[in-house]
Design a protein around this motif. Structure first.
Motif, PDB file in Angstrom:
ATOM      1  N   ARG A 165       0.687  -1.168   0.215  1.00 52.75           N
ATOM      2  CA  ARG A 165      -0.061   0.070  -0.152  1.00 52.75           C
ATOM      3  C   ARG A 165       0.843   1.321   0.000  1.00 52.75           C
ATOM      4  NH1 ARG A 165      -5.293  -1.379   1.319  1.00 52.75           N
ATOM      5  NH2 ARG A 165      -5.707  -3.294   2.551  1.00 52.75           N
ATOM      6  N   GLY A 166       0.259   2.499  -0.302  1.00 53.03           N
ATOM      7  CA  GLY A 166       0.906   3.511  -0.241  1.00 53.03           C
ATOM      8  C   GLY A 166       1.015   4.086  -1.556  1.00 53.03           C
ATOM      9  N   VAL A 167       1.165   3.600  -2.718  1.00 51.04           N
ATOM     10  CA  VAL A 167       1.419   4.442  -4.086  1.00 51.04           C
ATOM     11  C   VAL A 167       0.532   3.895  -5.160  1.00 51.04           C
ATOM     12  CG1 VAL A 167       3.810   4.680  -3.429  1.00 51.04           C
ATOM     13  CG2 VAL A 167       2.972   2.511  -4.622  1.00 51.04           C
ATOM     14  N   LYS A 168      -0.425   3.178  -4.746  1.00 53.54           N
ATOM     15  CA  LYS A 168      -1.542   2.547  -5.758  1.00 53.54           C
ATOM     16  C   LYS A 168      -2.714   2.350  -5.140  1.00 53.54           C
ATOM     17  CE  LYS A 168      -1.116  -0.859  -9.457  1.00 53.54           C
ATOM     18  NZ  LYS A 168      -2.410  -1.495  -9.671  1.00 53.54           N
ATOM     19  N   PRO A 169      -3.733   2.626  -5.745  1.00 50.25           N
ATOM     20  CA  PRO A 169      -5.144   2.481  -5.346  1.00 50.25           C
ATOM     21  C   PRO A 169      -5.589   0.939  -4.916  1.00 50.25           C
ATOM     22  CG  PRO A 169      -5.224   3.903  -7.205  1.00 50.25           C
ATOM     23  CD  PRO A 169      -4.045   3.172  -7.029  1.00 50.25           C
ATOM     24  N   THR A 170      -6.147   0.752  -3.939  1.00 46.45           N
ATOM     25  CA  THR A 170      -6.957  -0.439  -3.676  1.00 46.45           C
ATOM     26  C   THR A 170      -8.197  -0.217  -3.067  1.00 46.45           C
ATOM     27  OG1 THR A 170      -5.823  -0.396  -1.459  1.00 46.45           O
ATOM     28  CG2 THR A 170      -4.681  -1.559  -2.996  1.00 46.45           C
ATOM     29  N   GLY A 171      -8.877  -1.186  -3.578  1.00 49.20           N
ATOM     30  CA  GLY A 171     -10.368  -0.875  -3.049  1.00 49.20           C
ATOM     31  C   GLY A 171     -11.092  -1.944  -2.298  1.00 49.20           C
ATOM     32  N   THR A 303      -3.983   9.027  -5.138  1.00 53.15           N
ATOM     33  CA  THR A 303      -5.012   8.182  -5.581  1.00 53.15           C
ATOM     34  C   THR A 303      -6.333   9.151  -5.426  1.00 53.15           C
ATOM     35  OG1 THR A 303      -5.258   7.503  -3.344  1.00 53.15           O
ATOM     36  CG2 THR A 303      -3.511   6.237  -4.638  1.00 53.15           C
ATOM     37  N   ASP A 304      -7.318   8.442  -5.523  1.00 53.20           N
ATOM     38  CA  ASP A 304      -8.756   9.104  -5.343  1.00 53.20           C
ATOM     39  C   ASP A 304      -9.122   9.254  -3.850  1.00 53.20           C
ATOM     40  OD1 ASP A 304      -9.584   6.527  -4.493  1.00 53.20           O
ATOM     41  OD2 ASP A 304     -10.638   6.074  -6.099  1.00 53.20           O
ATOM     42  N   GLY A 305      -8.240   8.955  -2.948  1.00 53.25           N
ATOM     43  CA  GLY A 305      -8.330   9.177  -1.649  1.00 53.25           C
ATOM     44  C   GLY A 305      -9.538   8.041  -0.693  1.00 53.25           C
ATOM     45  N   TRP A 306     -10.090   7.314  -1.547  1.00 48.85           N
ATOM     46  CA  TRP A 306     -11.120   6.723  -0.920  1.00 48.85           C
ATOM     47  C   TRP A 306     -10.684   5.267  -0.169  1.00 48.85           C
ATOM     48  CZ3 TRP A 306     -15.569   8.664   0.263  1.00 48.85           C
ATOM     49  CH2 TRP A 306     -15.995   9.522  -0.535  1.00 48.85           C
ATOM     50  N   GLY A 307      -9.538   4.765  -0.593  1.00 47.98           N
ATOM     51  CA  GLY A 307      -8.899   3.504  -0.073  1.00 47.98           C
ATOM     52  C   GLY A 307      -7.784   3.724   0.550  1.00 47.98           C
ATOM     53  N   THR A 308      -7.577   4.801   1.379  1.00 49.97           N
ATOM     54  CA  THR A 308      -6.350   4.971   1.936  1.00 49.97           C
ATOM     55  C   THR A 308      -6.254   4.186   3.253  1.00 49.97           C
ATOM     56  OG1 THR A 308      -6.791   7.207   2.995  1.00 49.97           O
ATOM     57  CG2 THR A 308      -6.073   7.039   0.697  1.00 49.97           C
ATOM     58  N   TRP A 760      -7.227  13.322  -6.114  1.00 49.51           N
ATOM     59  CA  TRP A 760      -8.199  13.071  -4.919  1.00 49.51           C
ATOM     60  C   TRP A 760      -9.350  13.364  -5.130  1.00 49.51           C
ATOM     61  CZ3 TRP A 760      -5.541  11.003  -0.725  1.00 49.51           C
ATOM     62  CH2 TRP A 760      -6.312  10.958   0.398  1.00 49.51           C
ATOM     63  N   GLN A 761     -10.340  12.517  -4.835  1.00 50.48           N
ATOM     64  CA  GLN A 761     -11.780  12.738  -5.022  1.00 50.48           C
ATOM     65  C   GLN A 761     -12.399  12.705  -3.755  1.00 50.48           C
ATOM     66  OE1 GLN A 761     -13.323   9.765  -7.585  1.00 50.48           O
ATOM     67  NE2 GLN A 761     -11.742  10.043  -9.176  1.00 50.48           N
ATOM     68  N   ASN A 762     -11.958  12.130  -2.677  1.00 48.24           N
ATOM     69  CA  ASN A 762     -12.583  12.008  -1.398  1.00 48.24           C
ATOM     70  C   ASN A 762     -12.856  13.297  -0.878  1.00 48.24           C
ATOM     71  OD1 ASN A 762     -13.400  11.546   1.095  1.00 48.24           O
ATOM     72  ND2 ASN A 762     -12.065   9.756   1.577  1.00 48.24           N
ATOM     73  N   PRO A 763     -14.094  13.915  -0.274  1.00 51.14           N
ATOM     74  CA  PRO A 763     -14.135  15.185   0.226  1.00 51.14           C
ATOM     75  C   PRO A 763     -13.338  15.439   1.450  1.00 51.14           C
ATOM     76  CG  PRO A 763     -16.416  14.341  -0.435  1.00 51.14           C
ATOM     77  CD  PRO A 763     -15.250  12.890  -0.513  1.00 51.14           C
ATOM     78  N   SER A 764     -13.141  14.261   2.265  1.00 49.81           N
ATOM     79  CA  SER A 764     -12.166  14.247   3.382  1.00 49.81           C
ATOM     80  C   SER A 764     -10.825  14.297   3.040  1.00 49.81           C
ATOM     81  CB  SER A 764     -12.646  13.171   4.526  1.00 49.81           C
ATOM     82  OG  SER A 764     -11.751  13.313   5.634  1.00 49.81           O
ATOM     83  N   ASN A 765      -9.784  14.887   3.745  1.00 54.57           N
ATOM     84  CA  ASN A 765      -8.351  14.779   3.569  1.00 54.57           C
ATOM     85  C   ASN A 765      -7.716  14.656   5.181  1.00 54.57           C
ATOM     86  OD1 ASN A 765      -5.945  14.724   2.338  1.00 54.57           O
ATOM     87  ND2 ASN A 765      -5.713  16.960   2.468  1.00 54.57           N
ATOM     88  N   THR A 766      -8.146  13.770   5.700  1.00 54.29           N
ATOM     89  CA  THR A 766      -7.578  13.711   6.945  1.00 54.29           C
ATOM     90  C   THR A 766      -6.266  12.819   7.119  1.00 54.29           C
ATOM     91  OG1 THR A 766      -9.068  11.576   7.215  1.00 54.29           O
ATOM     92  CG2 THR A 766      -9.786  13.569   8.253  1.00 54.29           C
ATOM     93  N   GLN A 767      -5.560  12.923   8.001  1.00 56.22           N
ATOM     94  CA  GLN A 767      -4.072  12.324   7.895  1.00 56.22           C
ATOM     95  C   GLN A 767      -3.705  12.191   9.267  1.00 56.22           C
ATOM     96  OE1 GLN A 767      -1.275  14.768   5.341  1.00 56.22           O
ATOM     97  NE2 GLN A 767      -3.107  15.992   4.585  1.00 56.22           N
ATOM     98  N   HIS A 768      -2.674  11.383   9.105  1.00 59.73           N
ATOM     99  CA  HIS A 768      -2.076  10.775  10.637  1.00 59.73           C
ATOM    100  C   HIS A 768      -0.980  11.752  11.276  1.00 59.73           C
ATOM    101  CE1 HIS A 768      -2.763   6.898   8.434  1.00 59.73           C
ATOM    102  NE2 HIS A 768      -3.230   6.491   9.698  1.00 59.73           N
ATOM    103  N   GLN A 769      -1.072  11.826  12.502  1.00 56.03           N
ATOM    104  CA  GLN A 769       0.026  12.423  13.332  1.00 56.03           C
ATOM    105  C   GLN A 769       0.246  11.749  14.618  1.00 56.03           C
ATOM    106  OE1 GLN A 769      -1.535  15.788  15.410  1.00 56.03           O
ATOM    107  NE2 GLN A 769      -3.474  15.180  15.863  1.00 56.03           N
ATOM    108  N   GLN A 770       1.390  11.836  15.165  1.00 52.23           N
ATOM    109  CA  GLN A 770       1.692  11.478  16.406  1.00 52.23           C
ATOM    110  C   GLN A 770       1.596  12.434  17.647  1.00 52.23           C
ATOM    111  OE1 GLN A 770       3.646   8.357  17.309  1.00 52.23           O
ATOM    112  NE2 GLN A 770       3.395   7.075  15.332  1.00 52.23           N
ATOM    113  N   SER A 771       2.624  13.236  18.014  1.00 50.03           N
ATOM    114  CA  SER A 771       2.479  14.028  18.862  1.00 50.03           C
ATOM    115  C   SER A 771       1.772  15.465  18.968  1.00 50.03           C
ATOM    116  CB  SER A 771       3.847  14.244  19.621  1.00 50.03           C
ATOM    117  OG  SER A 771       4.423  13.102  20.027  1.00 50.03           O
ATOM    118  N   PHE A 772       1.877  15.789  17.307  1.00 55.19           N
ATOM    119  CA  PHE A 772       1.468  17.027  17.167  1.00 55.19           C
ATOM    120  C   PHE A 772       1.249  17.471  15.640  1.00 55.19           C
ATOM    121  CE2 PHE A 772       5.941  17.356  17.403  1.00 55.19           C
ATOM    122  CZ  PHE A 772       6.234  18.275  16.570  1.00 55.19           C
TER     123      PHE A 772
END
Length: 977
Positions: A165-171, A303-308, A760-772
């Protein structure tokens, strides 16, 4: 095994030669727990390994089997089949079973850098008990990969990464898209932020593209025509990779026969029952194409952002919070305290720490820590978290006892027999000030003294708590709050006698510890005011002391107010004060709370104001544990127009706090259509369910606090969740002009774009963080630190608002079928902790990142006695400094006994670390050397001069200087005399 035929480097054979080679690698991807509880998977694992051993016994032509890169499989199997250890070891040593390098296959973004290092260390150590660990960077199903992976691999002696994962869409059900991705081929070069490069191999057709190879000729003809074409579509060479296995896949017993069938049908292809080392050797020898270079994080950005699967960061947030606390207790408290005790001559608890780490890491596989399994799995995780925490707490108690026993607290003897010393430990890598709490026994009566239970209770109830104050090592009074906890039961567990129960009168002391040394301690004492007056105060000062502290019983002020000489040397502009009815201010910040409960923070250093902070947002969620999906036509609700009840909670010399209460009506759940769509397995992006018209009231309590030394505003949010199918976030508008932001990741401050890629097609663009997470421009920035809140989004709202997810409530697992998970709705009470830290535009050099890292780490306090000791009451054993450098860990190597320290460069420029022992350190170090994350000795460092520090910390005249490259992870070993 099939006879090998040489293939020219170009991959094009001459007449009669093979033109391509199919490497078939047998494996099983073993999720320890997922859509079944752990023990049900466990029993299937026992059958699988039994079958594998039988196959290896009976079929010499069954070449090898890869045990999914994780040595815990061996532990799990031998737990049930201990008598098979010798048989298993025989095939590992012969190379027919390939193991390692990890202990478990962990999630990359939700586990700390040190947890990943321990994972590699434990995996290597356990693998070496059976044979040689495979030097394979194996990430078959990890939900995205952090940017520092190439450096971590190279520091482990691994020059490759296999990932899915990480560079190619999966569904749905891990189907792989034919759409393009960043690399020209399935083989690529992956470069980390420090410049480290490894060979990357993408499972472009997934890690099951060679699963269940047919032995029947007709079936094999169709199978291989498609599989060969699919692999060639992405491969850069004629060396084609086929993964013979999948999730919990039993071994294919007839694989040798299936390979012979394939050879007959496709004479131009060499079919090899291979393994990863053989495949890598052949790939490197034949690759003549220029491979694409991918840099940094692999998060499926293009990617389209749906399968991240990014929203696993907010599934079952309570697990993330427990994990953050468990990781910090081990890596930032238990290990450094045990290392300090070791320098004082005590044994380092290697086995206990390994046990605690293993127990914690058993919760780190992606389907576990990501919160995307059935409810039974996550119930068991809670127990593991508690087991690891209890083990860590036991080691912390032992280490602090060993250290405090030799800290000189005899300076408090002059205050009389009723003196109650305590020691504050700062186990972070920087000097620290902050609010601390300790439950302290004011008086005790042991059962062994022969009093009846009634008499002990009466005596303890009569203990007079008035007339006592807190002092530091110099005799200066420290402002504090003392709460009477009443009669309490306690016990000691001596090493040389039976348990010793007692009855006591206990209080909770709260105060601000000031300038406690990094990796050090500072002693205080709760003493009778009369003794303090005799020792330190003039008659005039004792006669009219200002009010500063109080003993409280059941929340009622009992009128205990005494002097605090600290007021005499504070400058007026440096004090902590109330400003109006809803404001507070210290030297650094000004805070004002609005009618709706949001607050404005003014950074007094830069003059920048940040308004509307701390509003809440609520939307529906008709997705699943993997991914968030807001219903169509659902408008976000916020508390912007909701009037809050606001009151002053506390105000004293060291902290001011306001309580903010919202009563907020939100939909109780999704409507009935969601249940139908889940049962019909409607892929979540296509669902049409909406939110219910029925409302439920959510009572949200927010406490906003500012301390005397605070560089940030602390925010505590709590509520009882009574709604389902929804998401709650807290909003922090920054109003800063920038297209990028920064997020704390594994050994890296990752730079990310605010806006997603065009794909990117997903209306949401949430991402990961650790401390801040940090949004900043040239001369101003805002850091939002968190504890165990791993999901955020920088909103495209014109204000660059940081939205931190507090809770996401859903009712199904998702992925390949219907697995209801009612406990993922997270009904019940929750509490969340954040800190708002403004800065001058440079998060590292301003100290904002340091504040955010320290926010993660609990203080450690210990009550002790007044006694002599050879350690000063305020000191540390080690000192270091380095610009843009973050401290990561302090521990002891199990084999060498050397002290191991680790840092990482938060910046992209060259810097250096200066390291020295202090004069308090009883150990002498003969050498310093640079190591890797496996703690293998490398380049020796030469001694260098080290500046003297002012009292009370005097450093040795010589130390070591360690050069640090951009984004480098640095591990140093100190050899003891």
């Amino acid at each position: 095994m099939t006879q090998r035929t040489t293939i020219p480097a170009s991959g094009k054979g001459e007449t009669g030669t093979k033109t391509k080679r199919a490497h078939i690698i047998s494996h099983t991807h073993w999720d320890r727990e997922w859509y079944l509880p752990y023990e049900k998977h466990h029993m299937r694992l026992v059958k699988l390994v039994d079958s594998l051993l039988d196959q290896l016994d009976k079929r010499p032509d069954y070449h090898s089997f890869y045990l999914d890169g994780q040595t815990i499989i061996i532990e799990d199997y031998l737990q049930v089949r201990p008598e098979q250890k010798q048989r298993l070891e025989k095939y590992i040593r012969s190379g027919r079973i390939v193991i390692g390098p990890w202990y478990i296959l962990q999630d990359a973004f939700l586990t700390s850098g040190e947890a990943n290092v321990r994972n590699m260390q434990v995996g290597h150590r356990d693998a070496k008990r059976y044979g040689t660990p495979a030097k394979i960077g194996y990430f078959p199903d990890t939900f995205g990969l952090v940017g520092q992976t190439p450096q971590l691999m190279l520091q482990s002696g691994i020059d490759n990464v296999f990932f899915g994962r990480g560079v190619k869409p999966t569904g749905f059900n891990n189907t792989v898209s034919d759409d393009g991705y960043e690399s020209s081929y399935s083989e690529l070069i992956w470069e980390g932020p420090d410049g480290s490069k490894v060979l990357g191999v993408l499972f472009a057709n997934w890690y099951s593209n060679g699963n269940e190879v047919p032995a029947d000729k007709a079936a094999a003809q169709a199978f291989w025509e498609k599989k060969l074409a699919d692999a060639e579509k992405y491969a850069s060479t004629s060396e084609l990779l086929f993964m013979n296995g999948c999730d919990h896949q039993p071994i294919q017993r007839d694989l040798p026969q299936a390979i012979r069938t394939a050879e007959q049908l496709f004479p131009e292809v060499e079919f090899v029952h291979s393994n990863f080392p053989e495949y890598l050797h052949a790939l490197r020898a034949s690759c003549t194409q220029e491979l694409s270079t991918i840099r940094g994080e692999l998060r499926s950005q293009r990617t389209d952002g749906w399968g991240t699967l990014v929203n696993t960061a907010s599934a079952r947030v309570y697990l993330k919070q427990m994990n953050q606390h468990g990781q910090v207790l081990l890596e930032k408290v238990a290990e450094p305290l045990a290392a300090i005790a070791h320098l004082l001559g005590h044994a380092y608890p290697h086995d206990q720490l390994t046990y605690a780490w293993k127990t914690l890491m058993q919760n780190h596989p992606h389907d576990s820590i990501c919160g995307c399994s059935v409810d039974e799995v996550h119930r068991e995780m809670v127990t593991r978290f508690e087991k690891s925490r209890h083990t860590a707490e036991a080691m912390i108690e032992e280490s602090t006892g060993q250290i405090t026993s030799v800290v000189d607290t005899s300076i408090f003897d002059s205050y009389g027999e009723e003196v109650r010393p305590l020691v504050v430990f700062n186990t972070t890598g920087w000097e620290r000030s902050g609010i601390v709490h300790l439950e302290l026994d004011a008086a005790r009566l042991y059962f062994r003294e022969g009093f009846s239970l009634e008499e002990m209770a009466e005596r303890m109830t009569r203990v007079d708590l008035s007339g006592r104050v807190l002092v530091d090592d110099s005799g200066e009074q420290v402002s504090c709050t003392v709460e009477d906890l009443g009669l309490q039961f306690g016990y000691d567990l001596p090493d040389n006698r039976f348990r010793q129960p007692y009855s006591c009168r206990r209080v909770r002391v709260t105060f601000e510890a000031q300038r406690v040394p990094a990796l050090g301690w500072k002693a205080y004492a709760w003493v009778p005011l009369a003794a303090l007056t005799d020792v330190t105060l003039s008659d005039e000062a004792a006669a009219s002391p200002p009010e500063v502290s109080a003993v409280k019983n059941n929340g009622v002020n009992q009128g205990y107010n005494h002097a605090d000489p600290i007021q005499s040397y504070r400058e007026p502009e440096n004090s902590l004060v109330l400003t109006g009815e809803r404001g507070m201010e210290n030297k650094y910040l000004r805070v004002q709370i609005a009618d709706n409960g949001s607050f404005t923070v003014t950074d007094k250093q830069t003059g920048r104001m940040y308004s509307d902070l701390g509003m809440y947002e609520n939307v529906g969620d008709i997705g699943n544990e993997y991914m968030f999906k807001q219903p169509q036509h659902d408008t976000a609700r916020t508390t912007k127009e909701l009037k809050a009840a606001i009151r002053l909670l506390q105000s004293n010399d060291y902290v001011v706090s306001f309580e903010i209460i919202h009563h907020w009506s939100i939909p109780i759940s999704a409507d009935e259509q969601l249940d139908r769509e889940q049962r019909e397995l409607v892929y979540y992006p296509h669902r049409q369910a909406r939110r219910s018209q029925e409302l439920v009231t959510m009572r949200i309590r927010t406490v906003v606090s500012l301390s005397y030394s605070g560089r940030g505003v602390e925010v505590e949010s709590s509520f009882d969740n009574k709604a389902r199918d929804h998401r709650v976030r807290m909003l922090f508008p920054t109003d800063l002009q920038t297209d990028v932001h920064y997020a704390d990741s594994m050994f890296e401050i990752a730079r990310r774009d605010n806006a997603p890629a065009p794909e990117w097609q997903n209306p949401s663009n949430t991402q990961h963080q650790q401390s801040f997470v940090d949004v900043c421009e040239d001369k101003a920035g805002l850091v939002i630190a968190n504890r165990g809140l791993n999901e955020y989004e920088v909103l495209q709202d014109g204000r660059n608002t940081i939205a931190v997810t507090l809770l996401r409530a859903v009712g199904e697992l998702g992925d390949w079928g219907l697995f209801p998970t009612p406990e993922a709705q997270c009904l019940g009470a929750h509490t969340f902790h954040m800190q708002v830290i403004p800065h001058d535009g440079h998060g590292s050099r301003s100290g904002a990142y340091k504040e955010a890292y320290q926010f993660q780490v609990p203080w450690t306090l210990v009550q002790t006695e007044a006694h002599p000791g050879y350690l000063p009451p305020v000191s540390t054993l080690l000192a270091w400094k380095g610009e843009d450098v973050a401290f990561s860990s302090l521990k002891v190597n199990e084999d060498s006994g050397d002290l191991m320290l680790r840092w990482f460069n938060m910046g992209t420029g060259q810097t250096a670390i200066k390291l020295a022992a202090t004069q308090s350190n009883p150990k002498k170090f003969t050498a310093a050397y640079q190591s890797n994350i496996l703690e293998e000795e490398g380049e020796q460092h030469q001694p260098c001069s080290y500046e003297k520090n002012p009292s009370p910390l005097s450093f040795a005249s010589e130390g070591w200087s360690i050069p640090v490259s951009a984004c480098e992870i640095v591990t140093a070993g100190l050899r003891q005399a």
